[in-house]
Design an enzyme around this catalytic site. Sequence first.
Site, PDB file in Angstrom:
ATOM      1  N   HIS A   1      38.801  27.371  33.847  1.00 51.89           N
ATOM      2  CA  HIS A   1      38.160  28.283  35.131  1.00 51.89           C
ATOM      3  C   HIS A   1      37.265  29.393  34.723  1.00 51.89           C
ATOM      4  CE1 HIS A   1      38.818  30.480  39.688  1.00 51.89           C
ATOM      5  NE2 HIS A   1      37.609  30.100  38.715  1.00 51.89           N
TER       6      HIS A   1
ATOM      7  N   LEU B   1      39.806  33.998  31.389  1.00 53.73           N
ATOM      8  CA  LEU B   1      39.504  32.603  31.646  1.00 53.73           C
ATOM      9  C   LEU B   1      40.848  31.789  31.853  1.00 53.73           C
ATOM     10  CD1 LEU B   1      37.865  29.978  31.228  1.00 53.73           C
ATOM     11  CD2 LEU B   1      38.923  29.772  28.722  1.00 53.73           C
ATOM     12  N   GLU B   2      40.843  31.241  32.793  1.00 56.81           N
ATOM     13  CA  GLU B   2      42.479  30.284  33.423  1.00 56.81           C
ATOM     14  C   GLU B   2      41.962  28.825  32.630  1.00 56.81           C
ATOM     15  OE1 GLU B   2      44.515  31.356  37.772  1.00 56.81           O
ATOM     16  OE2 GLU B   2      41.672  30.300  37.679  1.00 56.81           O
ATOM     17  N   VAL B   3      43.254  28.503  31.814  1.00 59.54           N
ATOM     18  CA  VAL B   3      43.172  26.857  31.164  1.00 59.54           C
ATOM     19  C   VAL B   3      43.552  26.275  32.155  1.00 59.54           C
ATOM     20  CG1 VAL B   3      43.650  25.182  29.347  1.00 59.54           C
ATOM     21  CG2 VAL B   3      42.088  27.355  29.182  1.00 59.54           C
TER      22      VAL B   3
ATOM     23  N   VAL C   1      44.187  32.597  39.969  1.00 62.25           N
ATOM     24  CA  VAL C   1      43.876  34.172  40.939  1.00 62.25           C
ATOM     25  C   VAL C   1      42.970  33.882  42.351  1.00 62.25           C
ATOM     26  CG1 VAL C   1      41.598  35.479  40.399  1.00 62.25           C
ATOM     27  CG2 VAL C   1      42.890  35.096  38.109  1.00 62.25           C
TER      28      VAL C   1
END
Length: 713
Positions: A451, A462-464, A500
């Site tokens: 994301h 960055l969200e993994v 988030v």
Amino acid sequence: MSTFTVVEEQGVAVLTIDQPGSPVNILTAATKAEFETLLEQLRNDKAVRAVVLISGKPDNFIAGADIEEFVALPDQAAAEALSREGQAIMDRVAAFPKPIVVAVHGSCLGGGLELALACHYRIATNHPKTQLGLPEVQLGILPGAGGCQRLPRLIGVRAALDIILAGKSERAAKAFKLGMVDELVPPPLLRSVALAAAQRLIQSGLPRRPRRGGMAALLLDANPLGRALVYRMARKSVLAKTGGHYPAPLSALAAVRTGMERGMRAGLEDEHRRFGELAVSPVSRKLVQIFFATTALKKDDGVAPGSATPRPVRRLGVVGAGFMGSGIAGTAVAQAGVEVRMKDADLPRVGKGLKAATGILDGRLKRRRITRQEYARSAALLSGTADFSGFPRTDLVIEAVFEELTVKRTVVAEIEATVSDQAIIATNTSTIPITEIATGAHHPERVLGMHFFSPVDRMPLLEVIPGAETAPDAIATAVQFGRRMGKTVIVVADRPGFWVNRILSPYLNEAGHLLMEGTPIEALDRTMTRFGFPVGPIALLDEVGLDVAAKGGGVMHQAFGERLAPADAIGKMLADNRLGRKNGRGFYRYEGGKKAGVDHPVYRLLAITPSDRVSPQTIEQRLVYAMLNEAAMAASEGVVRSPRDGDIGAIFGIGFPPFRGGPLRMIDDLGATQVVSTLRALAAEFGPRFTPAGSLVAMAEQGGRFYDAGGSR
Ligand code: 3HC
């Protein structure tokens, strides 16, 4: 084991600094002591007529003073003493009777640059890794080893303030232009050119340096009235950027000013006094915690250590050449230097996407962040296709197509049919569960979520998101690649909104409720920027796009029920074709692409009469506590792997004020008991959506915390 080695070559002592067992050189107490002893020996050694100081590390000169050391200081007096001692060392370097040439390759930061500034002649490599800067204010302190004095004397007050007050680093070419560096050389020549310079200085003494900055510097820096103007403008710009929440830049400004108005001695005294004050301040503590958290994240592949081997990514595929896809592609070539193949349904779309991706490089070239050669090299890495050609050679494919489950599933199946059986497939989504997207894939173990935040090239997070079946290798590969793209990466659970958007959701909803109760748009945004957010919630909705916000809000409502029900403001806005900044019609007016004032007809549209009935304290409390409560709840569900990840995600993902340390840190600071009692009072007045999270109540009862008390990590 010693940090320095000395070899003598024709009357020049080459002093190499190479701290054993550390990736970077740091000015620790032990390093400083060894340096001073050596300096004394070199002073007395008659055979030595000049010194060259160089680093033995591959891409670091010196990373500054030891941050671990100054966070451990017991009080202000000790911090002040540390700064005074650093200044004294730099004074001895500056007054050294034999010329000292410093040869810089790699990062030269904080105390490292202060040392270079105290030397008599500076040579730097023209390599992108060579960065010279004073990042101290980013740690809530100021350059405390003479940097506030020597830099303005060398390059002029205006240019020095530009660097010191923003905590900026400059590339060597810019540093040379500014006059921070005397010579630029390619890396292989650094040592020999430094030796030659030392010989020159032995023969003919120090060269005269031309005045830098041209006529403007002469007019502004050289007379008190001009300088007063420079200080006033700098102060104004600091206040506009920091909202007064960060004392370090203003304090650094004052230390520079004292030195320039009352002389070097007075300046140094003011500098160490202020360093002492700042180093033990709560703001500095928070910023240092963030430094350690981001440093730790650089080494964290998001899986248990040793459990996975990240795969090399040499070629990236990007499916979907829209705003997100082109942002990902442009950032990947600019930061990670990989070949990127972009695919969309037809060539005109692909062309548009490639143009947008190149636009990221254009921006960097314009701001001189990259050279023409680097631009050309990066641009050549981009290519496009309308038919998946080239995709069999990709190692990682990120799809960024329309946010719709069936569309994404189809695209994942198409990608799977083309790529090798080693390639990893990532889906860029902000709302759709990864496990659902991966359902139907032949190899769900190679599918996961990445994301990115918009705009991709500027947002640092960055969200993994692993799906239920994602393999550890795939996670580690995505995390490492995200880092190569310059992102701070957190691995989060596949729960609606991930991290988030989960914590953002009740905050934006609450802004909607307050608005529908008649709270003016300006009051909402002003209150939250004063709290420390970069933009207020309503301006944020305009930025994100009201259609996107409505979709996200709907997903969260469906997943979590009434607690996360949005106010109906956005629906009414959409019915009036108001999408936010993107179509120039939102809560605000946009003139020539720029945000103008609030668009007053919005109040009529929403059938509200704005009034200041609700106080800023209540606005702040309702918005902030909604987010704190959600953060506690999501953390207890394991959405983030640690409080550290949660706080970093909030700070880098939505601009949660760094000086407050993040929502979980803030709960610790307020105390769970107080947070629970405030939430209960809010619930009694505004409804059950404020009911405190069970985990918070338990924490309050048991005296628990998210972080160890007193720890700097
Ligand atoms: N003090 C203590 N530790 C430091 C450090 C410092 N100044 N700089 C780096 N480190 C440590 C990191 O914590 C990390 O430790 P670990 O391996 O135990 O986790 C290790 O060095 C390697 O650092 P990175 O992983 O960050 O390495 P990178 O290659 O990615 O980045 C860097 C290198 C650009 C130098 C980056 O580490 C950095 O920005 N460091 C901080 C620079 C800084 O803020 N300097 C100012 C210090 S304050 C000062 O000098 C005050 C003076 O004015 C008196």
